[in-house]
Scaffold this motif. Structure first.
Motif, PDB file in Angstrom:
ATOM      1  N   ARG A   1       1.232   4.036  -3.099  1.00 60.09           N
ATOM      2  CA  ARG A   1       0.876   5.421  -2.800  1.00 60.09           C
ATOM      3  C   ARG A   1       1.876   6.387  -3.427  1.00 60.09           C
ATOM      4  NH1 ARG A   1       1.185   5.971   3.040  1.00 60.09           N
ATOM      5  NH2 ARG A   1      -0.182   4.177   2.955  1.00 60.09           N
TER       6      ARG A   1
ATOM      7  N   SER B   1       0.831  -1.205   0.000  1.00 62.49           N
ATOM      8  CA  SER B   1       0.000   0.000   0.000  1.00 62.49           C
ATOM      9  C   SER B   1       0.865   1.255   0.000  1.00 62.49           C
ATOM     10  CB  SER B   1      -0.924  -0.017   1.219  1.00 62.49           C
ATOM     11  OG  SER B   1      -1.695   1.145   1.278  1.00 62.49           O
ATOM     12  N   ARG B   2       1.911   1.263   0.836  1.00 63.81           N
ATOM     13  CA  ARG B   2       2.815   2.411   0.858  1.00 63.81           C
ATOM     14  C   ARG B   2       3.549   2.559  -0.477  1.00 63.81           C
ATOM     15  NH1 ARG B   2       3.509   0.816   6.134  1.00 63.81           N
ATOM     16  NH2 ARG B   2       5.273  -0.540   5.637  1.00 63.81           N
TER      17      ARG B   2
ATOM     18  N   CYS C   1       1.799   7.431  -7.680  1.00 63.71           N
ATOM     19  CA  CYS C   1       0.619   8.089  -8.258  1.00 63.71           C
ATOM     20  C   CYS C   1       1.078   9.336  -9.026  1.00 63.71           C
ATOM     21  CB  CYS C   1      -0.350   8.513  -7.158  1.00 63.71           C
ATOM     22  SG  CYS C   1      -1.031   7.120  -6.255  1.00 63.71           S
TER      23      CYS C   1
END
Length: 49
Positions: free
Chosen positions: A40, A36-37, A43
């Motif tokens: 992120r 998830s990190r 993007c």
């Protein structure tokens, strides 16, 4: 080993599991958080494209 589960409505449940199963759950959560990190930071703004 006790594992905490937090549901979408905010309630928290604590479940007793074996050590081996708990280790797998903790490792899976760690890998999920790392991914998830990682995602992120990759993007891009549509304005930059």
């Amino acid at each position: 080993m006790k594992i905490k589960y937090e549901f979408a409505d905010g309630t928290v449940s604590e479940v007793e599991v074996e050590e081996s199963i708990g280790a797998v759950i903790i490792e899976d959560r760690r890998l999920e958080d790392n991914l998830s990190r990682k995602e992120r930071y990759h993007c891009y703004s549509l304005d930059a494209a």
